[in-house]
Enzyme design. Structure first.
Site, PDB file in Angstrom:
ATOM      1  N   SER A  45       0.951  -1.447   0.467  1.00 31.23           N
ATOM      2  CA  SER A  45       0.000  -0.266  -0.199  1.00 31.23           C
ATOM      3  C   SER A  45       0.771   1.354  -0.014  1.00 31.23           C
ATOM      4  CB  SER A  45      -0.866  -0.171   1.688  1.00 31.23           C
ATOM      5  OG  SER A  45      -2.010  -0.956   1.385  1.00 31.23           O
ATOM      6  N   GLY A 238      -2.251   4.528  -3.384  1.00 35.01           N
ATOM      7  CA  GLY A 238      -3.096   5.566  -3.957  1.00 35.01           C
ATOM      8  C   GLY A 238      -4.055   5.294  -4.181  1.00 35.01           C
ATOM      9  N   CYS A 263      -9.522  -1.727   3.203  1.00 35.20           N
ATOM     10  CA  CYS A 263      -8.595  -0.493   2.032  1.00 35.20           C
ATOM     11  C   CYS A 263      -9.039   0.410   1.192  1.00 35.20           C
ATOM     12  CB  CYS A 263      -7.145  -1.345   2.890  1.00 35.20           C
ATOM     13  SG  CYS A 263      -6.084   0.796   3.014  1.00 35.20           S
ATOM     14  N   GLN A 267     -12.641   1.668  -0.395  1.00 33.60           N
ATOM     15  CA  GLN A 267     -12.819   1.876  -1.255  1.00 33.60           C
ATOM     16  C   GLN A 267     -13.472   2.052  -3.074  1.00 33.60           C
ATOM     17  OE1 GLN A 267      -8.769   3.833  -1.746  1.00 33.60           O
ATOM     18  NE2 GLN A 267      -8.857   4.240   0.689  1.00 33.60           N
ATOM     19  N   ASN A 305      -3.916   3.184   6.618  1.00 34.63           N
ATOM     20  CA  ASN A 305      -2.639   2.994   6.006  1.00 34.63           C
ATOM     21  C   ASN A 305      -3.341   3.439   4.402  1.00 34.63           C
ATOM     22  OD1 ASN A 305      -0.434   3.857   3.906  1.00 34.63           O
ATOM     23  ND2 ASN A 305       0.181   1.877   3.739  1.00 34.63           N
ATOM     24  N   PHE A 308      -6.437   8.593   0.695  1.00 33.42           N
ATOM     25  CA  PHE A 308      -7.745   8.819   0.525  1.00 33.42           C
ATOM     26  C   PHE A 308      -8.785   8.130   0.841  1.00 33.42           C
ATOM     27  CE2 PHE A 308      -4.874   9.050  -3.019  1.00 33.42           C
ATOM     28  CZ  PHE A 308      -5.460   9.359  -3.863  1.00 33.42           C
ATOM     29  N   HIS A 347      -7.556  -1.502   8.843  1.00 34.47           N
ATOM     30  CA  HIS A 347      -6.749  -3.062   8.804  1.00 34.47           C
ATOM     31  C   HIS A 347      -6.871  -3.963   9.588  1.00 34.47           C
ATOM     32  CE1 HIS A 347      -3.986  -1.900   4.697  1.00 34.47           C
ATOM     33  NE2 HIS A 347      -4.480  -1.590   5.199  1.00 34.47           N
ATOM     34  N   GLU A 349      -6.080  -6.916  10.314  1.00 30.48           N
ATOM     35  CA  GLU A 349      -4.796  -7.778  10.241  1.00 30.48           C
ATOM     36  C   GLU A 349      -4.329  -7.451  11.258  1.00 30.48           C
ATOM     37  OE1 GLU A 349      -3.525  -5.807   7.438  1.00 30.48           O
ATOM     38  OE2 GLU A 349      -6.143  -6.135   7.540  1.00 30.48           O
TER      39      GLU A 349
END
Length: 376
Positions: A45, A238, A263, A267, A305, A308, A347, A349
């Site tokens: 990521s 990104g 994550c 999105q 992390n 956006f 996250h 995990e």
């Protein structure tokens, strides 16, 4: 050896080189985690980003071959206040400096990371450059200004796997390492690799899933032909907006198989539902992000992390917001109103980070079990 970090807005930081010698551009961001720099280095990521650690001393745990989240580091560059070249950890196998050199990652140490982070918080994350070969600040600022922005780029294609593969490694235990499943898998899961972290796969395997990882551009028809019990949408780097092939594939899978996204996967699911995303000023990166779950008083401390976020007002027709960030009220989780699909921005995990949200994997298992029973 002297090194310089220059930002596109003209701010310049002078320090010392560590890791590989060279020059690299990327979006300069910061991570507030106190531990886990090795997992951060190998999280796909972070592709396209120059990562600044806010914890002042980095390198004191060294590097080992177990605590990696992918096959290699994916970030553009690494920034620390003080690098420790003498690790003290019984699991250490090599120094951080040697690891960065081996993988061609340019780093800088000895700068005022507090000043850098305050600048990013005030001015926003922006393109920067680290160089240990060009020592002209004006030249470096100009290079940073001309470097491509992370907005609008498809970084997923740079980190996704090239061929499908199976995963059968479970969670790690002290003294035993990564465990192998002892019972036959009960659920078949296809995981889209947008930049997937290995500990996600380990969690799924430990809970009885037979996991097949597929490249990011794998057509939905091929995934559905595998007849999985569920489809997982991974994290990744990104801007999610240009990843239109993934959005189209998700639309084709919705309603046919249970979906769980994390994550970037969150999105992309939101975009597939007709939602919108936008760039945060400096993003959420660290292991201490507070998230409110539901309407009650359940607060999770989460690992995050991302740069956006999903526009909350854009998803109300098809999904409900299930989680909210207590720092800035951004969307941290959604669930489809009628179909078996949900996602979170953070996250669960960990690796690194707290385990408060690991229950979400159990929710995915329950969703798949419910769908299997419905088909009987």
């Amino acid at each position: 050896m002297k090194a310089i970090l220059a930002l596109a807005d003209g701010r310049v930081f002078h320090g010392k080189s560590f890791g590989a010698t060279g020059e690299i551009t990327g979006e300069v961001v910061f991570n507030t985690s106190m531990t886990g720099y090795q997992e951060i280095l190998t999280d796909p990521s972070y592709a396209g980003e120059i990562v600044t650690m806010t914890y002042p001393m980095i390198g004191n745990c060294g590097i080992n071959t177990e605590d990696v989240e992918s096959s290699k580091p994916h970030l553009a560059g690494f920034v620390v206040k003080e690098y420790n070249d003498y690790p003290s950890n019984f699991r250490s196998q090599m120094s951080l400096d040697a690891y960065l050199k081996e993988n061609g990652i340019v780093g800088i140490q000895g700068i005022d990371t507090r000043a850098l982070v305050r600048h990013i918080r005030d001015k926003g994350a922006q393109t920067g450059i680290i160089s240990s070969v060009d020592t002209d600040p004006d030249s470096l600022v100009e290079k940073a200004r001309k470097a491509p922005s992370i907005v609008g780029r498809d970084l997923v294609k740079e980190v996704t796997c090239q061929q499908p593969y199976s995963w059968d490694e479970g969670l790690w235990e002290l003294g035993s390492g990564y465990l192998k499943p002892t019972e036959p898998a009960r659920y078949k899961v296809v995981a889209y690799d947008f930049g997937i972290k290995r500990n996600i796969l380990r969690n799924l395997t430990t809970l009885g899933c037979d996991v097949t990882v597929v490249p990011a551009e794998t057509p939905a028809e091929e995934v559905l032909a595998m007849n999985p019990d569920g489809v997982f949408l991974s994290n990744g780097p990104g801007d999610p907006e240009p990843i239109r092939y993934a959005q189209e594939n998700i639309r084709k899978i919705l309603g046919k198989k249970p979906i769980f996204g994390i994550c970037l996967g969150h999105q992309l699911l939101s975009l597939a539902l007709g939602g919108k995303t936008y760039k945060l000023k400096f993003g959420h990166r660290g292991g201490n992000q507070p998230v409110l779950h539901g309407d009650g008083h359940n607060v999770e401390i989460t690992s995050q992390n991302h740069g956006f976020a999903v526009d909350a007002s854009s998803i109300t027709d098809k999904a409900v917001q299930t989680h909210v960030n207590l720092n800035d009220n951004t969307v941290e989780g959604i669930s489809h109103k009628t179909l078996s699909a949900f996602s979170v921005q953070y996250h669960p995990e960990a690796s690194p980070g707290p385990h408060d949200a690991r229950y979400l994997f159990d929710r995915f298992i329950e969703m798949m079990e419910k769908e299997k029973n419905r088909d009987l």
